[in-house]
Structures are given as structure tokens and as C-alpha cells.
Design a protein around this motif. Structure first.
Motif, PDB file in Angstrom:
ATOM      1  N   GLU A 122     -27.424  14.366  -2.225  1.00  0.00           N
ATOM      2  CA  GLU A 122     -26.640  14.958  -2.821  1.00  0.00           C
ATOM      3  C   GLU A 122     -27.116  14.333  -4.465  1.00  0.00           C
ATOM      4  N   ASP A 123     -27.754  12.956  -5.018  1.00  0.00           N
ATOM      5  CA  ASP A 123     -28.124  12.369  -5.707  1.00  0.00           C
ATOM      6  C   ASP A 123     -29.785  12.656  -6.183  1.00  0.00           C
ATOM      7  N   TRP A 124     -30.679  12.920  -5.152  1.00  0.00           N
ATOM      8  CA  TRP A 124     -31.654  13.437  -4.999  1.00  0.00           C
ATOM      9  C   TRP A 124     -31.180  14.575  -5.788  1.00  0.00           C
ATOM     10  N   ALA A 125     -30.554  15.964  -5.259  1.00  0.00           N
ATOM     11  CA  ALA A 125     -30.684  17.474  -6.371  1.00  0.00           C
ATOM     12  C   ALA A 125     -30.048  17.077  -7.392  1.00  0.00           C
ATOM     13  N   ALA A 126     -29.443  15.868  -8.203  1.00  0.00           N
ATOM     14  CA  ALA A 126     -28.504  16.600  -9.226  1.00  0.00           C
ATOM     15  C   ALA A 126     -29.456  15.534  -9.569  1.00  0.00           C
ATOM     16  N   LEU A 127     -31.096  14.645  -9.738  1.00  0.00           N
ATOM     17  CA  LEU A 127     -31.948  14.602 -10.097  1.00  0.00           C
ATOM     18  C   LEU A 127     -33.164  15.621 -10.862  1.00  0.00           C
ATOM     19  N   PHE A 128     -32.974  16.891  -9.357  1.00  0.00           N
ATOM     20  CA  PHE A 128     -33.980  17.891  -9.899  1.00  0.00           C
ATOM     21  C   PHE A 128     -32.889  19.111 -10.467  1.00  0.00           C
ATOM     22  N   HIS A 129     -31.533  18.561 -10.418  1.00  0.00           N
ATOM     23  CA  HIS A 129     -30.777  19.759 -11.082  1.00  0.00           C
ATOM     24  C   HIS A 129     -30.491  21.207 -10.588  1.00  0.00           C
ATOM     25  N   CYS A 130     -30.436  20.615  -9.182  1.00  0.00           N
ATOM     26  CA  CYS A 130     -31.135  22.089  -8.204  1.00  0.00           C
ATOM     27  C   CYS A 130     -29.909  21.726  -7.281  1.00  0.00           C
ATOM     28  N   LYS A 131     -29.475  22.677  -6.368  1.00  0.00           N
ATOM     29  CA  LYS A 131     -28.656  22.870  -5.661  1.00  0.00           C
ATOM     30  C   LYS A 131     -29.438  22.250  -3.906  1.00  0.00           C
ATOM     31  N   LYS A 132     -28.065  21.777  -2.990  1.00  0.00           N
ATOM     32  CA  LYS A 132     -29.070  21.610  -1.612  1.00  0.00           C
ATOM     33  C   LYS A 132     -28.680  22.143  -0.682  1.00  0.00           C
ATOM     34  N   ALA A 133     -29.284  22.710   0.328  1.00  0.00           N
ATOM     35  CA  ALA A 133     -29.302  23.625   1.219  1.00  0.00           C
ATOM     36  C   ALA A 133     -29.619  22.719   2.978  1.00  0.00           C
ATOM     37  N   HIS A 134     -29.518  23.176   3.692  1.00  0.00           N
ATOM     38  CA  HIS A 134     -29.764  22.848   5.133  1.00  0.00           C
ATOM     39  C   HIS A 134     -29.785  23.962   6.003  1.00  0.00           C
ATOM     40  N   LEU A 135     -30.928  23.547   6.890  1.00  0.00           N
ATOM     41  CA  LEU A 135     -31.778  24.012   7.670  1.00  0.00           C
ATOM     42  C   LEU A 135     -30.942  25.230   8.603  1.00  0.00           C
ATOM     43  N   PRO A 136     -31.532  26.279   8.731  1.00  0.00           N
ATOM     44  CA  PRO A 136     -31.850  26.915   8.199  1.00  0.00           C
ATOM     45  C   PRO A 136     -32.271  27.874   7.389  1.00  0.00           C
ATOM     46  N   ILE A 137     -33.240  27.924   6.675  1.00  0.00           N
ATOM     47  CA  ILE A 137     -33.526  28.711   5.015  1.00  0.00           C
ATOM     48  C   ILE A 137     -34.510  29.855   5.296  1.00  0.00           C
ATOM     49  N   THR A 138     -34.225  30.708   4.405  1.00  0.00           N
ATOM     50  CA  THR A 138     -34.828  32.015   4.332  1.00  0.00           C
ATOM     51  C   THR A 138     -35.939  31.155   3.023  1.00  0.00           C
ATOM     52  N   TYR A 139     -37.270  31.655   3.408  1.00  0.00           N
ATOM     53  CA  TYR A 139     -37.971  31.793   2.456  1.00  0.00           C
ATOM     54  C   TYR A 139     -38.872  32.503   2.254  1.00  0.00           C
ATOM     55  N   LEU A 140     -39.148  33.371   1.468  1.00  0.00           N
ATOM     56  CA  LEU A 140     -40.541  34.207   1.243  1.00  0.00           C
ATOM     57  C   LEU A 140     -40.008  35.270   2.237  1.00  0.00           C
ATOM     58  N   GLY A 141     -38.668  35.613   2.602  1.00  0.00           N
ATOM     59  CA  GLY A 141     -38.260  36.500   3.774  1.00  0.00           C
ATOM     60  C   GLY A 141     -38.557  35.770   5.366  1.00  0.00           C
ATOM     61  N   LEU A 142     -39.081  34.766   5.680  1.00  0.00           N
ATOM     62  CA  LEU A 142     -39.173  34.735   6.700  1.00  0.00           C
ATOM     63  C   LEU A 142     -37.872  32.965   6.903  1.00  0.00           C
ATOM     64  N   PRO A 143     -37.877  32.902   7.657  1.00  0.00           N
ATOM     65  CA  PRO A 143     -36.417  31.805   8.608  1.00  0.00           C
ATOM     66  C   PRO A 143     -36.985  30.822   8.595  1.00  0.00           C
ATOM     67  N   LEU A 144     -37.149  29.641   8.433  1.00  0.00           N
ATOM     68  CA  LEU A 144     -37.284  28.544   8.108  1.00  0.00           C
ATOM     69  C   LEU A 144     -36.507  27.645   8.974  1.00  0.00           C
ATOM     70  N   GLY A 145     -37.032  27.121   9.969  1.00  0.00           N
ATOM     71  CA  GLY A 145     -35.669  25.609  10.825  1.00  0.00           C
ATOM     72  C   GLY A 145     -35.045  26.253  11.574  1.00  0.00           C
ATOM     73  N   ALA A 146     -35.152  27.813  12.007  1.00  0.00           N
ATOM     74  CA  ALA A 146     -33.826  28.010  12.938  1.00  0.00           C
ATOM     75  C   ALA A 146     -34.953  28.217  14.439  1.00  0.00           C
ATOM     76  N   ARG A 147     -33.961  28.523  14.805  1.00  0.00           N
ATOM     77  CA  ARG A 147     -34.012  28.329  16.902  1.00  0.00           C
ATOM     78  C   ARG A 147     -35.206  29.680  16.826  1.00  0.00           C
ATOM     79  N   PRO A 148     -36.607  29.208  18.044  1.00  0.00           N
ATOM     80  CA  PRO A 148     -37.280  30.053  18.467  1.00  0.00           C
ATOM     81  C   PRO A 148     -36.789  31.316  18.720  1.00  0.00           C
ATOM     82  N   SER A 149     -35.704  31.356  20.021  1.00  0.00           N
ATOM     83  CA  SER A 149     -35.391  32.432  20.473  1.00  0.00           C
ATOM     84  C   SER A 149     -34.701  33.391  19.320  1.00  0.00           C
TER      85      SER A 149
END
Length: 116
Positions: A89-116
Motif C-alpha cells: 500500500e505504501d509502495w502503491a502510494a509512491l507510484f500513485h497507482c492502485k494495488k492488485a492481487h494475482l490473478p490479473i489479466t495482462y494483454l488479455g492473458l491471465p497471469l498467476g491463475a491456476r492452470p486448470s
């Protein structure tokens, strides 16, 4: 044209890594990664140390000034991977961005999701 500028950012990141100002993530014994770029998107991988966060923020600010571009913090997010503590949370404030948790979607692909 943008690819030339993006390559400049990549070179700057490699330089600060070679100077020891930033350390990326290590996977296995010999895979080291600091960033990935695709068109106008960049993913940064940092060891969880406040000095590295501050140094990468300084580098990004210098890049903004030199290139005449602006980092879009509203589209940016900080994702913590396998580390304890609650500093994201402190680091997200330094970047002036939000924080997120895995899994996330990047370029339409799931990252950090279970393979199933």
C-alpha cells in the motif's frame, strides 16, 4: 518511432541494474528479470526493497522528462508476489497507482491463475 523510445527506457533500466541501484526478480538459479516490454506497456519486476522502488521511480521520472512522455499511473498497478508484509500500500502510494492481487489479466492473458 515509439519502439526507439521504449528501447531507450529498456537501456536505462539495464544501466541502473548494472550499477546495483535496482535488482529484479530471480527465478530458479539463473533466470534474472527486471522488465518486460510490449509496445507501450512495461512490466517491472523488483526485489522488495524500498531503495529499489525509489530508484526506479527516479529513473521513470527522468525518462518522462527526457522523452517528453507521461507515465499513466491510473492504468498502472502494483502486484505483490509471494512476499509477506503489508508494504504494497505504501509502495502503491509512491507510484500513485492502485494495488492488485494475482490473478490479473495482462494483454488479455491471465497471469498467476491456476492452470486448470
Amino acid at each position: 518511432m515509439f519502439n526507439i523510445i521504449a528501447e531507450g527506457l529498456s537501456c536505462l533500466i539495464r544501466k541502473v541494474v548494472s550499477l546495483g541501484l535496482v535488482r529484479g526478480a530471480t527465478f530458479g538459479n539463473d533466470i534474472h528479470i527486471t522488465h518486460l516490454q510490449f509496445t507501450d506497456d512495461t512490466i517491472l519486476f523488483l526485489k522488495p526493497k524500498i531503495e529499489y522502488v525509489n530508484n526506479i521511480m527516479r529513473l521513470l521520472r527522468c525518462f518522462e522528462l527526457a522523452a517528453g512522455l507521461k507515465l499513466n499511473c491510473h492504468k498502472s498497478c502494483l502486484v505483490k508476489i509471494n512476499k509477506g508484509g503489508h508494504v504494497e500500500e505504501d509502495w502503491a502510494a509512491l507510484f500513485h497507482c492502485k494495488k492488485a492481487h494475482l490473478p490479473i489479466t495482462y494483454l488479455g492473458l491471465p497471469l498467476g491463475a491456476r492452470p486448470s
